[in-house]
Design a protein around this motif. Structure first.
Motif, PDB file in Angstrom:
ATOM      1  N   MET A  61       0.836  -1.195   0.000  1.00  0.00           N
ATOM      2  CA  MET A  61       0.000   0.000   0.000  1.00  0.00           C
ATOM      3  C   MET A  61       0.871   1.245   0.000  1.00  0.00           C
ATOM      4  SD  MET A  61      -2.995   1.123   2.696  1.00  0.00           S
ATOM      5  CE  MET A  61      -4.053  -0.224   2.173  1.00  0.00           C
ATOM      6  N   LEU A  62       0.500   2.222  -0.821  1.00  0.00           N
ATOM      7  CA  LEU A  62       1.199   3.505  -0.889  1.00  0.00           C
ATOM      8  C   LEU A  62       0.214   4.623  -0.556  1.00  0.00           C
ATOM      9  CD1 LEU A  62       3.226   3.024  -4.214  1.00  0.00           C
ATOM     10  CD2 LEU A  62       4.006   2.633  -1.876  1.00  0.00           C
ATOM     11  N   LEU A  63       0.575   5.476   0.397  1.00  0.00           N
ATOM     12  CA  LEU A  63      -0.291   6.559   0.848  1.00  0.00           C
ATOM     13  C   LEU A  63       0.331   7.911   0.513  1.00  0.00           C
ATOM     14  CD1 LEU A  63      -1.149   5.217   4.419  1.00  0.00           C
ATOM     15  CD2 LEU A  63      -2.507   4.975   2.345  1.00  0.00           C
ATOM     16  N   GLU A  64      -0.467   8.791  -0.054  1.00  0.00           N
ATOM     17  CA  GLU A  64       0.004  10.144  -0.347  1.00  0.00           C
ATOM     18  C   GLU A  64       0.398  10.846   0.954  1.00  0.00           C
ATOM     19  OE1 GLU A  64      -1.460  14.277  -2.575  1.00  0.00           O
ATOM     20  OE2 GLU A  64      -2.793  12.517  -2.521  1.00  0.00           O
ATOM     21  N   GLY A  65       1.547  11.487   0.925  1.00  0.00           N
ATOM     22  CA  GLY A  65       2.039  12.179   2.102  1.00  0.00           C
ATOM     23  C   GLY A  65       2.894  11.313   3.013  1.00  0.00           C
ATOM     24  N   ILE A  66       2.803  10.002   2.830  1.00  0.00           N
ATOM     25  CA  ILE A  66       3.638   9.063   3.585  1.00  0.00           C
ATOM     26  C   ILE A  66       4.679   8.433   2.670  1.00  0.00           C
ATOM     27  CG2 ILE A  66       3.690   6.956   4.978  1.00  0.00           C
ATOM     28  CD1 ILE A  66       2.335   9.250   6.384  1.00  0.00           C
ATOM     29  N   HIS A  67       4.223   7.870   1.554  1.00  0.00           N
ATOM     30  CA  HIS A  67       5.113   7.162   0.631  1.00  0.00           C
ATOM     31  C   HIS A  67       5.455   7.960  -0.622  1.00  0.00           C
ATOM     32  CE1 HIS A  67       2.904   3.937   2.870  1.00  0.00           C
ATOM     33  NE2 HIS A  67       4.127   3.478   3.002  1.00  0.00           N
ATOM     34  N   PHE A  68       4.687   8.967  -0.934  1.00  0.00           N
ATOM     35  CA  PHE A  68       4.980   9.750  -2.141  1.00  0.00           C
ATOM     36  C   PHE A  68       4.424  11.158  -2.000  1.00  0.00           C
ATOM     37  CE2 PHE A  68       1.000   7.476  -2.893  1.00  0.00           C
ATOM     38  CZ  PHE A  68       0.151   8.471  -3.352  1.00  0.00           C
ATOM     39  N   ASN A  69       5.037  12.066  -2.735  1.00  0.00           N
ATOM     40  CA  ASN A  69       4.649  13.476  -2.754  1.00  0.00           C
ATOM     41  C   ASN A  69       4.359  13.862  -4.197  1.00  0.00           C
ATOM     42  OD1 ASN A  69       4.527  16.305  -2.723  1.00  0.00           O
ATOM     43  ND2 ASN A  69       5.986  16.463  -1.035  1.00  0.00           N
ATOM     44  N   LEU A  70       3.119  14.194  -4.495  1.00  0.00           N
ATOM     45  CA  LEU A  70       2.731  14.479  -5.873  1.00  0.00           C
ATOM     46  C   LEU A  70       3.217  15.845  -6.358  1.00  0.00           C
ATOM     47  CD1 LEU A  70      -0.855  12.930  -6.007  1.00  0.00           C
ATOM     48  CD2 LEU A  70       1.262  12.048  -6.997  1.00  0.00           C
ATOM     49  N   GLU A  71       3.903  16.588  -5.493  1.00  0.00           N
ATOM     50  CA  GLU A  71       4.524  17.819  -5.957  1.00  0.00           C
ATOM     51  C   GLU A  71       5.645  17.522  -6.949  1.00  0.00           C
ATOM     52  OE1 GLU A  71       5.405  21.015  -3.143  1.00  0.00           O
ATOM     53  OE2 GLU A  71       4.357  19.850  -1.617  1.00  0.00           O
ATOM     54  N   TYR A  72       6.260  16.350  -6.821  1.00  0.00           N
ATOM     55  CA  TYR A  72       7.346  16.026  -7.758  1.00  0.00           C
ATOM     56  C   TYR A  72       7.287  14.597  -8.302  1.00  0.00           C
ATOM     57  CZ  TYR A  72       9.373  14.391  -3.282  1.00  0.00           C
ATOM     58  OH  TYR A  72       9.584  13.804  -2.065  1.00  0.00           O
ATOM     59  N   VAL A  73       6.294  13.817  -7.907  1.00  0.00           N
ATOM     60  CA  VAL A  73       6.166  12.461  -8.442  1.00  0.00           C
ATOM     61  C   VAL A  73       5.087  12.431  -9.519  1.00  0.00           C
ATOM     62  CG1 VAL A  73       5.622  10.054  -7.923  1.00  0.00           C
ATOM     63  CG2 VAL A  73       6.878  11.422  -6.250  1.00  0.00           C
ATOM     64  N   PRO A  74       5.433  12.220 -10.792  1.00  0.00           N
ATOM     65  CA  PRO A  74       4.430  12.131 -11.855  1.00  0.00           C
ATOM     66  C   PRO A  74       3.535  10.914 -11.644  1.00  0.00           C
ATOM     67  CG  PRO A  74       6.646  12.465 -12.766  1.00  0.00           C
ATOM     68  CD  PRO A  74       6.816  12.130 -11.327  1.00  0.00           C
ATOM     69  N   LEU A  75       2.270  11.063 -11.946  1.00  0.00           N
ATOM     70  CA  LEU A  75       1.318   9.982 -11.705  1.00  0.00           C
ATOM     71  C   LEU A  75       1.660   8.716 -12.489  1.00  0.00           C
ATOM     72  CD1 LEU A  75      -1.972  12.073 -11.595  1.00  0.00           C
ATOM     73  CD2 LEU A  75      -1.077  10.640  -9.728  1.00  0.00           C
ATOM     74  N   LYS A  76       2.157   8.868 -13.708  1.00  0.00           N
ATOM     75  CA  LYS A  76       2.514   7.683 -14.493  1.00  0.00           C
ATOM     76  C   LYS A  76       3.659   6.927 -13.825  1.00  0.00           C
ATOM     77  CE  LYS A  76       3.632   6.081 -19.147  1.00  0.00           C
ATOM     78  NZ  LYS A  76       3.814   6.469 -20.581  1.00  0.00           N
ATOM     79  N   HIS A  77       4.655   7.654 -13.351  1.00  0.00           N
ATOM     80  CA  HIS A  77       5.772   7.025 -12.649  1.00  0.00           C
ATOM     81  C   HIS A  77       5.286   6.348 -11.361  1.00  0.00           C
ATOM     82  CE1 HIS A  77       8.079   9.551 -15.370  1.00  0.00           C
ATOM     83  NE2 HIS A  77       9.188   8.911 -14.990  1.00  0.00           N
ATOM     84  N   LEU A  78       4.363   6.999 -10.676  1.00  0.00           N
ATOM     85  CA  LEU A  78       3.837   6.447  -9.435  1.00  0.00           C
ATOM     86  C   LEU A  78       3.130   5.120  -9.696  1.00  0.00           C
ATOM     87  CD1 LEU A  78       3.200   6.668  -6.416  1.00  0.00           C
ATOM     88  CD2 LEU A  78       1.200   8.054  -7.026  1.00  0.00           C
TER      89      LEU A  78
END
Length: 345
Positions: A61-78
Motif C-alpha cells: 500500500m502507498l499513501l500520499e504524504g507518507i510514501h509519495f509526494n505528488l509535488e514532484y512524483v508524476p502519476l505515471k511514474h507512481l
C-alpha cells in the motif's frame, strides 16, 4: 478535465480496463466479476510441473504524504512504481509474478485524466513484466490518493526461497547498487524546498530514475538459474540493506559480517551525498527503495557467481553469537543497526 463522478465507480473501472488483454494461461477470468479466476494448473509446461505449483501473494500500500509526494512524483511514474514494487516481492521468493489487483482511494481533487495517467504507468509495468491486471476496487478518499496493489505469482515448490535458509559460511550477495534511490529522494526534496520552478537535474538523471521508476531484478534471477545457483535465503531491499539483512539473520538464526569496501555504490550518488554533507555508506545501509535483491548462497557457488553482471559479494554468514557487523575500510568492526524505513515512525 473530466469529473470522476461522470463515470461512477464501475464506469471508471470499465473505462480504465476496457482494452486489457491477458497473457498468462492461468488467467481464466479477468476484470468484470466479483473475483478474478486463476487456474494455477495452467502454467507454461516448460517452466513448472503442474503438481508442484505454489501460489505466491503479496500486497503493498502507498499513501500520499507518507510514501509519495505528488509535488514532484508524476502519476505515471507512481503507477509504474506501485506495480513494480509488488513484482519485486514475488521475485524475492524466486517466483514469477502473474496477476495483480489494484485498489484506489481517490479524493475529489483528482480527475478521470489523472487516474488514467496513473493507470498508464501500472499498465506499462504489467506489459513489461508480462503480468495481468485482473481486478481491484475504487472508493472515495478524504486524505488524498491511496494505492493498494495485490500481486499473485507462481513458483515450483522446490524453487521457492524463504528468508530463513541462510547457513554458516554462506556468501552474502546483493545486486545493483545501494543508496541511490535514497539520494534521488534527497535531490527531489531539496529542489522542492528551494521552490525552484524548473530545477536543473542535468547529470543526475540516474538518481531520479532510481527513485521514481525502479525496476524489479528479474534479470538477476534469470542469471542465477542459468548459472545453476539457488539462493539459500533472499529478500528485496525495500527498507534498507541493514534492516533486510538483519531480517534474514534473525529468521535464519545466524549472524553476518559485511565489508564497507564491498558495498556497491554509484558514483553519482556518492557525489551528491558529499555535496549534501551526507555519509554515503550510511545511505547505502539504511536508505531503502533500491528494490535490489539481497540473498545468501553456498560458498560452493562462488565460482558460478563471479561472472554474473551487476552482482556483488559483500560478506558472509557467521555464527549467531557473532551478531550482525560491518567491517570498515580500516578494519574497524561496527554493529549493524536496523535504521531503514519504518512506516510508523
Amino acid at each position: 478535465m473530466t469529473e470522476i463522478s461522470k463515470y461512477g465507480e464501475f464506469g471508471l473501472i470499465k473505462h480504465l480496463t476496457k482494452d486489457l488483454k491477458t497473457v498468462q494461461p492461468s488467467t481464466m477470468k479477468s476484470v468484470g466479476d466479483d473475483c478474478a479466476v486463476m487456474d494455477f494448473g495452467k502454467v507454461p509446461s516448460d517452466k513448472v510441473h503442474t503438481k508442484d505449483v505454489r501460489v505466491l501473494m503479496t500486497t503493498d500500500m502507498l499513501l500520499e504524504g507518507i510514501h509519495f509526494n505528488l509535488e514532484y512524483v508524476p502519476l505515471k511514474h507512481l503507477g509504474y512504481k506501485a506495480a513494480v514494487v509488488n513484482f519485486s516481492d514475488i521475485y524475492a521468493m524466486n517466483g514469477t509474478p502473474t496477476q495483480i489487483t489494484v485498489g484506489l482511494g481517490i479524493s475529489k481533487r483528482f480527475s478521470v485524466e489523472d487516474i488514467e495517467e496513473l493507470y498508464s504507468g501500472i499498465r506499462l509495468a504489467c506489459e513489461r513484466y508480462n503480468v495481468d491486471l485482473v481486478g481491484g476496487d475504487t472508493c472515495a478518499s478524504m486524505t488524498g490518493l491511496t494505492i493498494s496493489i495485490t500481486c499473485l505469482g507462481t513458483a515450483s515448490a522446490k524453487d521457492i526461497v524463504y528468508r530463513n535458509g541462510a547457513k554458516l559460511n554462506d556468501l552474502i550477495c546483493v545486486s545493483g547498487n545501494l543508496g541511490t534511490a535514497y539520494m534521488g529522494l534527497q535531490l527531489l526534496e531539496r529542489e522542492r524546498l528551494a521552490g525552484a520552478e524548473q530545477p536543473d537535474f542535468t547529470g543526475k538523471e540516474y538518481l531520479l530514475e532510481r527513485q521514481l521508476k525502479p525496476e524489479a531484478r528479474r534479470d538477476i534471477l534469470e542469471a542465477l538459474r542459468k548459472a545453476g545457483v539457488k539462493p539459500t535465503a533472499m529478500m528485496d531491499v525495500s527498507d534498507g540493506l541493514s534492516s533486510e539483512l538483519m531480517h534474514i539473520c534473525s529468521q535464519s538464526n545466524v549472524g553476518c559480517c559485511i565489508y564497507e569496501d564491498k558495498l556497491p555504490i554509484d558514483y553519482e550518488a556518492a557525489a551528491l551525498a558529499e555535496e549534501m554533507n551526507l555519509n554515503i555508506v550510511t545511505c547505502a545501509l539504511n536508505g531503502g527503495e533500491d528494490y535490489e535483491l539481497l540473498f545468501t548462497c553456498s560458498l560452493d557457488d562462488y565460482e558460478k557467481l563471479i561472472p554474473i553482471e551487476d552482482l556483488y559479494i559483500i560478506g558472509h554468514i557467521t555464527k549467531p553469537e557473532y551478531g550482525c557487523n560491518l567491517i570498515g575500510r580500516n578494519g574497524e568492526e561496527l554493529t549493524l543497526k536496523a535504521q531503514g524505513w519504518n512506516a510508523f515512525d
